[in-house]
Design an enzyme around this catalytic site. Structure first.
Site, PDB file in Angstrom:
ATOM      1  N   ASP A 149       7.984  -5.691  -5.727  1.00 50.47           N
ATOM      2  CA  ASP A 149       8.469  -4.490  -6.426  1.00 50.47           C
ATOM      3  C   ASP A 149       9.173  -4.834  -7.736  1.00 50.47           C
ATOM      4  OD1 ASP A 149       7.683  -2.852  -4.139  1.00 50.47           O
ATOM      5  OD2 ASP A 149       9.465  -3.654  -3.152  1.00 50.47           O
ATOM      6  N   HIS A 159       1.219  -1.045  -6.957  1.00 50.94           N
ATOM      7  CA  HIS A 159       1.446  -1.317  -8.370  1.00 50.94           C
ATOM      8  C   HIS A 159       1.378  -0.013  -9.158  1.00 50.94           C
ATOM      9  CE1 HIS A 159       0.137  -5.789  -7.776  1.00 50.94           C
ATOM     10  NE2 HIS A 159       1.259  -5.476  -7.181  1.00 50.94           N
TER      11      HIS A 159
END
EC number: 6.3.4.4
Length: 432
Positions: free
Chosen positions: A14, A42
């Site tokens: 992340d 993503h």
């Protein structure tokens, strides 16, 4: 000049890899996923429009870029088709831009059933997987019973192999986990319905990458998750099931290891983690809430709230070692705007009082660790959307400089917002 550039996370995932891959692929001919599966999330923001990709490489939105899913990726046919359909509904010709390795292991319904049954059985000791079958699919690969994309070329043999492996897994599901068996005919029918689409995208990835190298084409390798979740080098057993580090590029794509030219480590300006596992700098106070709210720290894949904390330079240095990082991209600097002070963990205090500057490997060895912080002045000015280093507050520049000093790695790119335009490229990896 670096033709083969790797982009990977230096923390627990992340970090903002998707945006950076999308940005840098402006110059690339190919973008390659080399590990993980649709447990990745993503997020790209282009002209205000948000796109979340889980399996397809982040270069898919670029008109002149070919996206490749390498053999190190475990591929869910249903997840791939869903993602392809969503992109095609927006007018993106995915099938013209996407290629697959025939050696990709398949994630099928019984892998998902096993994943969820195991997490439930672990109870309080659950790892916190995404429940998408990633781990069980990698297990089948290593046990040499997994089905691969290439098996779909011979449908009759595929059906026989599927029956055999499902008998094995259904026995475990019913007799050990006490849950329902997965229906063989449904799994077979679902896969056969899209088999020709999958095989139609198959290519010899290793040969393609070698030919690209000889031509001097620019290739981007897109990592998923983060270094500290690596199956070997992460906080085991609270890790993912693949090699998220730079070493995974060679095994997961077929590129010769000597041909990696530059490794870009994505580093968030603070730390986050999803799921269980060690997190020495985790904050449980109002600052932790501030970081979560300002950073919108909720998983793109699961929607789970991310745990938040201060930047951990000890853990980052481990990522530097393992990946032989060439440079950093610092993301979400703007999230720290408004804090009176910012902290960086520079060492750990062990339960016996010793100070150490390296990370343990096993999760149990992290117990009782206390972070030792260095406190720096914060800044009140906004860094959001700043596109020139001279526009950053002095305190923010000092923070950046201190990260470079503690890690020994230059920050080559600074991200100050979610859009691809909200970025400072101080040194382009393809020119390094």
């Amino acid at each position: 000049m670096g033709n083969n550039v790797v982009v990977l996370g230096t923390q627990w995932g992340d970090e903002g890899k998707g945006k950076i891959v999308d940005l840098l692929t402006e110059r690339a001919k190919y973008v390659v996923r080399y590990q993980g599966g649709h447990n990745a999330g993503h997020t790209l923001v282009i002209n205000g429009e948000k796109t979340v990709l889980h399996l397809i490489p982040s270069g898919i939105l670029r008109e002149n870029v070919i996206s490749i899913i390498g053999n190190g990726v475990v591929l869910s046919p249903s997840a791939l088709m869903k993602e392809m359909q969503e992109l095609e509904d927006r007018g993106i010709p995915v099938r013209e831009r996407l290629l697959l390795s025939e050696a990709c292991p398949l994630i099928l319904d019984y892998h998902v059933a096993l994943d969820n049954a195991r997490e439930k059985a672990r109870g309080a000791k659950a790892i916190g997987t995404t429940g998408r079958g990633i781990g069980p699919a990698y297990e089948d690969k290593v046990a040499r019973r997994g089905l691969r994309v290439g098996d779909l070329f011979d449908k009759a043999t595929f059906a026989e192999k599927l029956k055999e492996v499902m008998e094995y897994h259904n026995f475990q599901l019913v007799n050990f986990y006490k849950v329902d068996a997965v229906d063989y005919q449904k799994v077979l029918d679902d896969v056969m319905a899209i088999a020709d689409i999958l095989t139609g995208m198959v290519v010899d990835v290793s040969d393609l990458l070698d030919q690209a190298r000889k031509r001097g084409d620019f290739v981007m390798f897109e990592g998923a998750q983060g270094t500290l979740l690596d199956i070997d080098h992460g906080t085991y057993p609270y890790v993912t099931s693949s090699n998220t580090t730079a070493g995974g590029v060679a095994t997961g794509s077929g590129l010769g290891p000597r041909y990696v030219d530059y490794v870009l480590g994505i580093i968030k300006a603070y730390s986050t983690r999803v799921g269980a596992g060690p997190f020495p700098t985790e904050l449980f106070d109002e600052t932790g809430e501030f970081l979560c709210k300002q950073g919108n720290e909720y998983g793109a894949t699961t929607g789970r709230r991310r745990r938040t904390g201060w930047l951990d330079s000890v853990a980052i240095r481990r990522a530097v070692q393992i990946n032989s990082l060439s440079g950093f991209c610092l993301t979400k600097l703007d999230v720290l705007d408004g804090l009176k002070e910012v902290k960086i963990c520079v060492a750990y205090r062990m339960p016996d009082g010793r100070e150490v500057t390296t990370t343990p490997l096993a999760a149990d060895d992290w117990q009782g660790i206390e972070p030792i912080y260095e406190t720096m002045p914060g800044w009140s000015e906004s860094t959001f959307g700043v596109k020139d280093r001279s526009g950053l507050p002095a305190a923010a520049l000092n923070y950046i400089k201190r990260i470079e000093e503690l890690t020994g790695v230059p920050i080559d790119i600074i991200s100050t917002g979610p859009d691809r335009t909200e970025t400072m490229i101080l040194r382009d990896p393809f020119d390094a």
